[in-house]
Motif scaffolding. Structure first.
Motif, PDB file in Angstrom:
ATOM      1  N   VAL A 183       0.844  -1.198   0.000  1.00 26.29           N
ATOM      2  CA  VAL A 183       0.000   0.000   0.000  1.00 26.29           C
ATOM      3  C   VAL A 183       0.878   1.247   0.000  1.00 26.29           C
ATOM      4  O   VAL A 183       1.826   1.354   0.783  1.00 26.29           O
ATOM      5  CB  VAL A 183      -0.944   0.014   1.221  1.00 26.29           C
ATOM      6  N   HIS A 184       0.550   2.177  -0.894  1.00 25.07           N
ATOM      7  CA  HIS A 184       1.294   3.434  -1.011  1.00 25.07           C
ATOM      8  C   HIS A 184       0.328   4.598  -0.802  1.00 25.07           C
ATOM      9  O   HIS A 184      -0.796   4.579  -1.299  1.00 25.07           O
ATOM     10  CB  HIS A 184       1.934   3.560  -2.400  1.00 25.07           C
ATOM     11  N   TRP A 185       0.794   5.619  -0.099  1.00 26.28           N
ATOM     12  CA  TRP A 185      -0.022   6.809   0.152  1.00 26.28           C
ATOM     13  C   TRP A 185       0.530   7.971  -0.661  1.00 26.28           C
ATOM     14  O   TRP A 185       1.724   8.266  -0.603  1.00 26.28           O
ATOM     15  CB  TRP A 185      -0.010   7.172   1.634  1.00 26.28           C
ATOM     16  N   ALA A 186      -0.336   8.624  -1.417  1.00 29.94           N
ATOM     17  CA  ALA A 186       0.087   9.757  -2.244  1.00 29.94           C
ATOM     18  C   ALA A 186      -0.749  10.977  -1.873  1.00 29.94           C
ATOM     19  O   ALA A 186      -1.969  10.971  -2.044  1.00 29.94           O
ATOM     20  CB  ALA A 186      -0.076   9.429  -3.724  1.00 29.94           C
ATOM     21  N   GLU A 187      -0.092  11.999  -1.385  1.00 34.94           N
ATOM     22  CA  GLU A 187      -0.817  13.213  -1.011  1.00 34.94           C
ATOM     23  C   GLU A 187      -1.126  14.072  -2.226  1.00 34.94           C
ATOM     24  O   GLU A 187      -2.154  14.743  -2.278  1.00 34.94           O
ATOM     25  CB  GLU A 187       0.002  14.023  -0.004  1.00 34.94           C
ATOM     26  N   THR A 188      -0.239  14.039  -3.215  1.00 34.80           N
ATOM     27  CA  THR A 188      -0.392  14.895  -4.390  1.00 34.80           C
ATOM     28  C   THR A 188      -0.336  14.071  -5.671  1.00 34.80           C
ATOM     29  O   THR A 188       0.038  12.892  -5.670  1.00 34.80           O
ATOM     30  CB  THR A 188       0.730  15.944  -4.447  1.00 34.80           C
ATOM     31  N   VAL A 189      -0.686  14.723  -6.774  1.00 35.05           N
ATOM     32  CA  VAL A 189      -0.597  14.099  -8.098  1.00 35.05           C
ATOM     33  C   VAL A 189       0.838  13.674  -8.382  1.00 35.05           C
ATOM     34  O   VAL A 189       1.096  12.562  -8.871  1.00 35.05           O
ATOM     35  CB  VAL A 189      -1.088  15.093  -9.177  1.00 35.05           C
ATOM     36  N   GLU A 190       1.777  14.543  -8.068  1.00 30.17           N
ATOM     37  CA  GLU A 190       3.186  14.258  -8.353  1.00 30.17           C
ATOM     38  C   GLU A 190       3.680  13.037  -7.577  1.00 30.17           C
ATOM     39  O   GLU A 190       4.442  12.219  -8.113  1.00 30.17           O
ATOM     40  CB  GLU A 190       4.049  15.476  -8.007  1.00 30.17           C
ATOM     41  N   GLU A 191       3.237  12.901  -6.336  1.00 24.25           N
ATOM     42  CA  GLU A 191       3.642  11.736  -5.541  1.00 24.25           C
ATOM     43  C   GLU A 191       3.085  10.454  -6.148  1.00 24.25           C
ATOM     44  O   GLU A 191       3.780   9.432  -6.212  1.00 24.25           O
ATOM     45  CB  GLU A 191       3.165  11.888  -4.096  1.00 24.25           C
ATOM     46  N   ALA A 192       1.835  10.495  -6.587  1.00 24.25           N
ATOM     47  CA  ALA A 192       1.227   9.307  -7.200  1.00 24.25           C
ATOM     48  C   ALA A 192       1.957   8.935  -8.487  1.00 24.25           C
ATOM     49  O   ALA A 192       2.230   7.754  -8.744  1.00 24.25           O
ATOM     50  CB  ALA A 192      -0.250   9.567  -7.484  1.00 24.25           C
ATOM     51  N   GLN A 193       2.273   9.933  -9.294  1.00 19.27           N
ATOM     52  CA  GLN A 193       3.025   9.674 -10.525  1.00 19.27           C
ATOM     53  C   GLN A 193       4.367   9.017 -10.214  1.00 19.27           C
ATOM     54  O   GLN A 193       4.759   8.040 -10.866  1.00 19.27           O
ATOM     55  CB  GLN A 193       3.266  10.989 -11.274  1.00 19.27           C
ATOM     56  N   GLN A 194       5.055   9.546  -9.219  1.00 18.88           N
ATOM     57  CA  GLN A 194       6.384   9.042  -8.884  1.00 18.88           C
ATOM     58  C   GLN A 194       6.320   7.621  -8.333  1.00 18.88           C
ATOM     59  O   GLN A 194       7.194   6.790  -8.623  1.00 18.88           O
ATOM     60  CB  GLN A 194       7.059   9.973  -7.872  1.00 18.88           C
ATOM     61  N   ILE A 195       5.291   7.330  -7.545  1.00 22.42           N
ATOM     62  CA  ILE A 195       5.144   5.980  -6.982  1.00 22.42           C
ATOM     63  C   ILE A 195       4.976   4.955  -8.102  1.00 22.42           C
ATOM     64  O   ILE A 195       5.649   3.913  -8.128  1.00 22.42           O
ATOM     65  CB  ILE A 195       3.942   5.929  -6.017  1.00 22.42           C
ATOM     66  N   ILE A 196       4.083   5.254  -9.040  1.00 22.40           N
ATOM     67  CA  ILE A 196       3.817   4.302 -10.125  1.00 22.40           C
ATOM     68  C   ILE A 196       5.026   4.181 -11.048  1.00 22.40           C
ATOM     69  O   ILE A 196       5.404   3.075 -11.463  1.00 22.40           O
ATOM     70  CB  ILE A 196       2.555   4.727 -10.901  1.00 22.40           C
ATOM     71  N   TYR A 197       5.646   5.308 -11.343  1.00 20.39           N
ATOM     72  CA  TYR A 197       6.860   5.260 -12.160  1.00 20.39           C
ATOM     73  C   TYR A 197       7.945   4.442 -11.459  1.00 20.39           C
ATOM     74  O   TYR A 197       8.650   3.638 -12.093  1.00 20.39           O
ATOM     75  CB  TYR A 197       7.365   6.678 -12.433  1.00 20.39           C
TER      76      TYR A 197
END
Length: 481
Positions: free
Chosen positions: A89-103
């Protein structure tokens, strides 16, 4: 098969100009009218029992409100159960964090190709473009998403992304990009897409999906679909990434039942979808298929702002059925592209300001006639028009004013001159003498009313005071008695 970069991507800041272009597009207007009439008719047929419908709406409202009232605890419970099941499980506060997690996940696996099931949250974070900028490729497998991606456009409806396209346009698109024959046979067109996607499923390094409901009690991720692409995207590639907003959590598995009962009927007038997937982790030793590794990305991106204030929290009840769009007199005339946001229509008008800020979306809450059609059809009873009014107030509120729960972009439409004008108006019309003096002046000098009145006269006749005030007419009437 080729995919193209986005060619058409209106911005919410230019909403008014976008609507003018949409209203002038006759094929678009015709496609929307035909599709919306069909969807409204189908919904009415499958929800013909009004008593049952209202009971179900109330139940769904309670389910969503209960989940939101315990959201922090449910999210922790969901994470614990998913971790126990082998999901990271990953937590992303912002769009950029979500992008970086998936990348980062794709980079770890040296992945170059992603096949995507339907996911509006992945659209929200503009994942396709981010991966493309990193030399990776993401291919949409939902038929509607596949079409708009190939056309270089954005989805215009959260359930039916290509609803603005005619079959002739799709045929030409496939002919140009896939080399297929021109045909208006919908089954053939579907077959062309299916054939093109088969190799993508087999060779994809990573599969991505959205989540309709995340069950905290069991750690189950539920996917609702009709095409089977969701199941293929989540089971064939060796790695599965699911992404969803933090609000999609429900407490128990039994809570899914009324929500699922409502979702397909309200969305597309269908009693039940072809597929209902319940995912509880990666492939186990005794299982023959499924991903070897699974991840869940939980995205905030402004949702906690809406959650923090009780009135705005109800925005997060949404189950993304799209019924409000199908019945909205604005959306059905301009379509989804005009909004310039991931979520168009009434629900987009109240959720996009939290995700993007009122600076960019200040015009969206004003794109509403307050007819209340969206409120009447919402399966979870979101008071959408009340939310619109509140967001309008926040856009007009002074940026310097301190409030308990500020909304990002507060005061985006604030004007010192306009604020002063309203104060003068309020002060003048709050006093009897001033009110009657102004009324007399308006009727006496009505011939001097300017023919041009800001934006009003663009679509309306000029406003002119009446020849007599109401008080004058009442006096004359009483004299005649």
């Amino acid at each position: 098969m080729t995919t193209q970069v986005i060619k058409i991507h209106p911005r919410p800041e230019t909403f008014k100009q976008n609507t003018e272009a949409a209203l002038a597009d006759k094929p678009l207007r015709k496609s929307l009218r035909t599709a919306m009439d069909m969807l409204m008719t189908k919904r009415k047929l499958v929800l013909s029992d009004e008593e049952e419908l209202q009971m179900l709406r109330t139940l769904c409202e309670h389910v969503r409100q209960h989940a939101l009232s315990k959201l922090p605890d449910l999210l922790v419970q969901l994470e614990d159960n998913l971790t126990r099941l082998g999901v990271r499980v990953h937590w992303a506060e912002t769009v950029e964090e979500a992008q970086q997690i998936i990348y980062g996940i794709m980079e770890t696996h040296k992945a170059k190709l992603m096949v995507k099931g339907k996911s509006m949250v992945s659209e929200e974070i503009e994942l396709n473009h981010h991966l493309e900028s990193k030399g990776m490729r993401a291919v949409e497998s939902d038929l509607g998403e596949f079409i708009v991606q190939m056309a270089g456009e954005k989805p215009t409806h959260i359930v039916m992304p290509a609803i603005h396209k005619t079959k002739e346009q799709v045929s030409q698109l496939f002919h140009d990009n896939l080399g297929t024959e021109l045909t208006d046979d919908v089954d053939k067109l579907t077959g062309f897409a299916r054939q093109a996607l088969r190799d993508i499923y087999r060779t994809a390094d990573v599969g991505l999906s959205g989540v309709n409901f995340a069950v905290a009690e069991t750690g189950t991720l539920c996917l609702v679909e009709n095409e089977g692409n969701g199941r293929l995207s989540t089971t064939v590639p060796p790695v599965h990434i699911a992404i969803t907003g933090i609000e999609k959590v429900v407490a128990k598995l039994t809570d899914v039942v009324p929500l699922y009962s409502q979702l397909p009927r309200t969305a597309i007038g269908q009693n039940i979808t072809t597929y209902f997937n319940m995912i509880t982790g990666p492939r186990r030793c005794e299982e023959l298929d499924g991903p070897q590794e699974m991840h869940l990305v939980l995205l905030d991106n402004g949702r906690t702002q809406a959650y923090g204030e009780e009135q705005m929290r109800r925005t997060l009840q949404c189950i993304r059925c799209g019924a409000c769009m199908n019945h909205c007199p604005v959306y059905t005339r301009v379509g989804g592209a005009a909004y310039g946001t991931t979520y168009p229509g009434p629900i987009g008008e109240i959720i996009s300001p939290h995700l993007m800020g009122l600076e960019k979306t200040r015009d969206l809450p004003t794109a509403c006639t307050m007819c209340g059609a969206c409120v009447e059809v919402c399966p979870v009873k979101i008071p959408i028009t009340e939310q619109m009014q509140r967001l309008r107030q926040e856009a007009q509120r002074s940026p310097a004013e301190q409030v308990a729960y500020p909304i990002k972009g507060q005061g985006a439409s604030y004007s010192t001159g306009e604020s002063m004008a309203w104060r003068v108006f309020s002060g003048s019309f709050g006093k009897i003498k001033a009110y009657r003096t102004l009324g007399w002046a308006a009727t006496t000098f009505r011939a001097l009313t300017p023919p041009w009145q800001l934006g009003w006269t663009k679509n309306h006749a000029p406003m002119r005071p009446a020849a007599k005030t109401l008080h004058q007419m009442m006096k004359e009437k009483n004299k005649r008695k």
